[in-house]
Scaffold this active site. Structure first.
Site, PDB file in Angstrom:
ATOM      1  N   TYR A 110      -2.633   2.095   4.456  1.00  0.00           N
ATOM      2  CA  TYR A 110      -1.508   1.671   5.283  1.00  0.00           C
ATOM      3  C   TYR A 110      -0.707   2.897   5.702  1.00  0.00           C
ATOM      4  CZ  TYR A 110       3.239   0.019   6.169  1.00  0.00           C
ATOM      5  OH  TYR A 110       4.479  -0.189   6.706  1.00  0.00           O
ATOM      6  N   ASP A 182      -3.009  -1.848  -4.040  1.00  0.00           N
ATOM      7  CA  ASP A 182      -2.225  -2.677  -3.116  1.00  0.00           C
ATOM      8  C   ASP A 182      -3.065  -3.900  -2.765  1.00  0.00           C
ATOM      9  OD1 ASP A 182      -0.940  -3.863  -0.926  1.00  0.00           O
ATOM     10  OD2 ASP A 182      -0.159  -1.956  -0.204  1.00  0.00           O
TER      11      ASP A 182
END
Length: 390
Positions: A110, A182
Site C-alpha cells: 500500500y 496487513d
C-alpha cells in the site's frame, strides 16, 4: 445531588445503574475519562492494558469491545484500536523499530505503508530490504543480525498479490523475527494470518470491517499478550487512540461482515472475468483468475479472492482518465470496502508518494485503475463499466 445548587447539579449528571438486564448492542461510552473511589485502583489502571477503564487515550469500554471482537475473529490474544489504519501501522512500526534496525518488506505494498517505510529510512536510519511476497528463501537470504520485522500484506494493494503466509511466517519465526501482516483486503472472513504464524495482524477498519464508508479507524491484533502489552505502552504515549463513536460504528458494521464479503467477492468475480475478455483491457489483476501470478497460492490459502482488483487499459493514462470520467454508478473516490463501488487511479492517488521506479517495481502503470467492488447488483455494475469502456 439535590443538596447542591442547579449550576452544580447541571455539571454532575445522574447515571443509571443497570441491574438484571443488559443492552442488546454495545453502548457508546462517549467520555474522556472515568471516576474512581480508590486511588490505588486508579494507579493500577494506568499501568496495564487490562486494568480498569481510566482515560480515553488508554482505552474505553466501546473501544475495548471492538478490540475483543476483532481479536477474537483473528484468533489473537489482544488488540489495540487506533484512529486510522495508518495509526495502527505506525503504532507497530514505531513501537518495535529503533534506529539502526533492519526491516524486510514485500515489494508490492500500500502506498501509505511504502511512504512510511521511506520516512523511517530517511529520518531514523532504519534499513529495508524488499523481497517477493511468495519467496521464503529470499526472506531468509535478506536477514541480517539487526533484522527485527517482516512486513507482508495478505492481498496486496492494488495488484492483489497474495503472500505465502505459511512459508514466510515460518521462515521468519525460525530466524527469531516477528512477522506483521496487513489483512485489510482479506478480512478475517477470508484469512486469519495468526493461524499461519503471524505475530501481528493489521487492519484499516475504515474498510471492510466497518463497511459503510463512515468511519476512519485502524486496529492491530497480537498473537502474544506480552508483545501486545509492550506495544500498548508505546501506543498510549503515541496517542493514536480510537474514538468511541467510530468504534461503535465499526462494531455495527462488523455484524454484517460475512454477508458483505461474500457479495463483494462474487461481484468482483463477475467483473474481473468479463474485463479479462474486453479488448480495451490488457490485464486484470485479481487472484481468482488463472492468469494471475498468485492464482495457485490464493487457491490454497483463501476460500475466495476479495472484492478489490486492478486492471490495465490499453490506452494508458488517457484511457484511464476517460474511463474514470465516464462511469455513472461507480464513484471516483478514495478508500474501499464500503457497500458502494469505488474507483481510483493508484499512480496519482493511493500510491502518489512512490517514485516512478517504485511504481514500476509494484507493477502499477499509467493505465492502471483500481476498482473496489461494492454490493450493488452485478449486472448494473457491468453495464456501467462496459459503457464507460466504450
Amino acid at each position: 445531588m439535590n443538596d447542591f445548587r442547579p449550576e452544580t447539579r447541571a455539571v454532575h449528571l445522574p447515571q443509571p445503574t443497570i441491574e438484571g438486564s443488559r443492552p442488546i448492542t454495545v453502548p457508546i461510552y462517549q467520555t474522556s475519562g472515568f471516576v474512581f473511589d480508590d486511588p490505588a485502583v486508579m494507579a493500577d489502571a494506568m499501568g496495564r492494558s487490562d486494568g480498569a477503564f481510566v482515560y480515553g487515550r488508554y482505552t474505553n469500554p466501546t473501544v475495548r469491545s471492538l478490540e475483543l471482537a476483532v481479536s477474537g475473529l483473528e484468533g489473537g490474544a489482544a488488540a489495540i484500536a487506533t484512529g486510522s489504519g495508518m495509526g495502527a501501522i505506525n503504532t507497530v512500526l514505531l513501537g518495535l523499530l529503533k534506529p539502526g534496525d533492519h526491516l524486510i518488506a514485500q515489494r508490492s505494498l500500500y502506498g501509505g505503508t511504502a511512504a512510511m517505510i521511506n520516512e523511517l529510512v530517511g529520518r531514523f536510519g532504519i534499513t529495508v530490504t524488499y523481497v517477493p511476497e511468495h519467496d521464503p528463501a529470499a526472506l531468509a537470504d535478506a536477514v541480517r543480525p539487526e533484522t527485527r520485522l517482516v512486513y507482508l500484506e495478505t492481498i496486496s494493494n492494488p495488484m492483489t498479490l497474495v503472500a505465502d503466509l505459511p512459508g514466510m511466517c515460518a521462515a521468519a519465526r525460525e530466524l527469531g523475527i516477528l512477522t506483521v501482516v496487513d489483512n485489510t483486503f482479506a478480512t478475517p472472513m477470508l484469512c486469519r494470518p495468526i493461524e499461519h504464524g503471524a505475530d501481528i495482524v493489521l487492519h484499516s477498519t475504515t474498510k471492510y470491517l466497518s463497511g459503510h464508508t463512515d468511519v476512519v479507524g485502524g486496529l492491530a491484533v497480537f498473537a502474544d499478550a506480552a508483545l501486545h502489552e509492550k506495544v500498548w505502552h508505546f501506543a498510549i504515549e503515541l496517542g493514536a487512540s480510537a474514538d468511541p463513536f467510530a468504534a461503535w460504528l465499526t462494531l455495527r458494521g462488523l455484524q454484517t461482515l460475512a454477508l458483505r464479503v461474500e457479495r463483494h467477492c462474487s461481484n468482483a468475480r463477475l467483473l474481473a472475468t468479463r474485463l479479462a475478455e474486453h479488448p480495451a483491457v490488457t490485464a486484470v489483476h485479481w487472484p481468482g483468475l488463472a492468469s494471475h501470478p498468485s492464482y495457485a497460492l490464493a487457491g490454497k490459502l483463501l476460500p475466495d479472492f476479495g472484492g478489490v482488483f486492478a486492471f490495465d487499459l490499453a490506452g494508458g493514462r488517457t484511457a484511464g482518465e476517460r474511463f474514470m470520467s465516464s462511469v455513472r454508478l461507480a464513484l471516483l473516490a478514495p478508500s474501499l470496502g464500503g457497500v458502494e463501488t469505488l474507483i481510483l487511479h493508484p499512480a496519482t492517488t493511493s500510491h502518489r508518494a512512490l517514485s516512478p521506479e517504485e511504481l514500476r517495481r509494484s507493477g502499477i502503470g499509467e493505465g492502471t485503475v483500481r476498482i473496489a467492488v461494492g454490493i450493488e447488483h452485478p449486472e448494473d455494475l457491468w453495464a456501467d463499466v462496459s459503457q464507460a469502456l466504450a
